[in-house]
Design a protein around this motif. Structure first.
Motif, mmCIF file in Angstrom:
data_model
loop_
_atom_site.group_PDB
_atom_site.id
_atom_site.type_symbol
_atom_site.label_atom_id
_atom_site.label_comp_id
_atom_site.label_asym_id
_atom_site.label_seq_id
_atom_site.Cartn_x
_atom_site.Cartn_y
_atom_site.Cartn_z
ATOM 1 N N LEU A 120 0.841 -1.202 0.000
ATOM 2 C CA LEU A 120 0.000 0.000 0.000
ATOM 3 C C LEU A 120 0.876 1.251 0.000
ATOM 4 O O LEU A 120 1.894 1.303 0.690
ATOM 5 N N THR A 162 -8.262 -6.020 1.763
ATOM 6 C CA THR A 162 -6.998 -5.360 1.419
ATOM 7 C C THR A 162 -5.999 -5.497 2.564
ATOM 8 O O THR A 162 -4.835 -5.858 2.353
ATOM 9 N N CYS A 166 -2.248 -7.210 2.616
ATOM 10 C CA CYS A 166 -1.158 -6.226 2.723
ATOM 11 C C CYS A 166 0.064 -6.833 3.424
ATOM 12 O O CYS A 166 -0.041 -7.404 4.505
ATOM 13 N N LEU A 169 3.213 -1.510 4.164
ATOM 14 C CA LEU A 169 2.557 -0.209 4.006
ATOM 15 C C LEU A 169 3.637 0.863 4.013
ATOM 16 O O LEU A 169 4.400 0.968 4.972
#
Ligand SMILES: Cc1ncc(COP(=O)(O)O)c(C=O)c1O
Length: 404
Positions: A120, A162, A166, A169
């Motif tokens: 992300l 999501t 993930c 990040l």
């Protein structure tokens, strides 16, 4: 060839060169670059002296892990700056040759390709996050940062599915280009999500030392951990640099710090990657991390330039002060000169000033491009040049408004 290379976008400055190609700005106006985020204030003289005095150390290969004195200076700086009680210089700190290479390399080391990886990233974003994720074999998902979300990702809107996919990040606080700063509650909420869904937070904090209020420095991810009593910084890694803090973009010096288990794997990766910092650079870096007065002076110079810009443009292009960093992320709609590319092209053609169209720093996501109608202006030029730039931007907008 590695077919993932085909996924990489042209870098924003390639797009900018194409946009300016063939334009001839007025000869009597000198060029002012507000486009590139390269600090132009002088490098601290004492850092240059240490660098020159230690050149004989070039005859030895440096270790990837760096010398203990540098790791100690970094851990001391982290403790002072973010009110941490413990950072183990042996296991929780690694020097890097600028955060650009480290942000890229980090994804190569931590992404597990065999597990449908998702990374992300904020949108707009520092372009390295995208290249890093794609070359690590991950899918990249963008989190839009718009005026409606206070220029930060809306983490509450991210779906459960999501989060489950993930692995990594990227955070950027203070943000490039938006200047938005994540507060401690936001960082702590992310740490809770990282625990719940088992992902790593890579917090790019390389603008953390450029801020308007001396009494209110931007908080950092390790600080958010420490306030939770989480001194192992589990799942959290921060990236810091001397480039913006100390006006040393050419030194190529920064560090990563945080979770010892992650850094141990990252060190293993880096040993093979071969990006050890030369010892003279390490010694110069110690001098820079140990000194704060030059950083305070640096902030003061940016403060003056922000004020000059805001004052001169108050009646033509009202500019919102960023929380931190040295960019204006300017909404160009009041100028009525078209979109971000039109603005950048015409400003160059008429006033010989280069700014970066907002869409070059963002991607289409969820049906919008958060860079639309914005340009990034880096206030890196000397004060008089910045004043001249603001006056010329004002003239440019007033001319455009008169012609309507
Ligand atoms: C958000 C952000 N992160 C990282 C970097 C890389 O800085 P350096 O490699 O000089 O440490 C930059 C440089 O412009 C940046 O804007």
């Amino acid at each position: 060839m590695n077919t993932d290379l085909d996924k990489l976008h042209p870098y924003p400055f390639e797009k900018l060169n194409a946009l300016k190609n063939g334009l001839v700005p007025p000869e009597h106006l000198s060029h002012i670059a507000l486009s590139i985020g390269e600090p132009k204030h002088p490098a601290p003289p004492f850092v240059k002296q240490v660098l020159m005095a230690s050149l004989e150390k070039l005859s030895a290969y440096p270790l990837t892990k760096g010398i203990p004195e540098l790791r100690k200076a970094i851990s001391d700086w982290l403790c002072r700056r973010f009110k941490l009680t413990a950072v183990d210089a042996e296991t929780q700190v690694l020097p890097v040759s600028g955060t650009r290479e480290a942000l890229f390399a980090f994804a190569q080391a931590v992404v597990n390709r065999t597990n449908d990886p998702l990374v992300l990233s904020p949108n707009p974003f520092y372009q390295i996050y995208e290249g890093a994720a794609l070359l690590a074999g991950a899918e990249l998902q963008f989190l839009n940062c718009t005026e409606e979300t206070d220029f930060a990702p809306d983490f509450a809107a991210v779906s459960e599915e999501t989060w489950q996919r993930c692995q990594l990040l990227y955070l950027c606080s203070p943000g490039n280009p938006t200047g938005a700063v994540a507060d401690i509650p936001t960082l702590q909420a992310l740490i809770a999500l990282a625990d719940r869904y088992d992902f790593i937070i890579a917090s790019d904090e390389c603008y953390s030392e450029i801020y308007p209020d001396e009494a209110n420095p931007p908080p950092g991810l390790l600080q958010a951990c420490a306030e939770l009593g989480r001194n192992d910084y589990r799942r959290c890694v921060v990236f810091h640099s001397l480039s913006k803090r100390s006006n040393l973009p050419g030194l190529r010096s920064g560090f990563v710090a945080g979770d010892a288990a992650i850094l141990s794997s990252f060190l293993r990766y880096r040993t093979y990657h071969g990006c050890a910092m030369p010892v003279p650079t390490q010694l110069a870096s110690i001098a820079a991390w140990n000194d704060e007065p030059h950083v305070r002076e640096n902030r003061e110079l940016y403060r003056e330039k922000f004020q000059i810009f805001q004052e001169i443009l108050s009646d033509t292009l009202p500019l919102q002060m960023p929380d931190a960093g040295f960019y204006f992320w300017a909404d160009i709609r009041p100028a009525k000169v078209g979109n971000d590319e039109d603005f950048a092209r015409e400003l160059f053609a008429q006033q010989n000033i280069t700014v970066l169209p907002g869409r070059y720093l963002a991607r289409n996501s969820d049906g919008i491009n958060p860079g639309e109608n914005r340009v990034r202006m880096a206030l890196v030029a000397p004060q008089e040049e910045c004043r001249d730039a603001a006056l010329r931007i004002r003239e440019f907008i007033q001319t455009a408004l008169r012609q309507r």
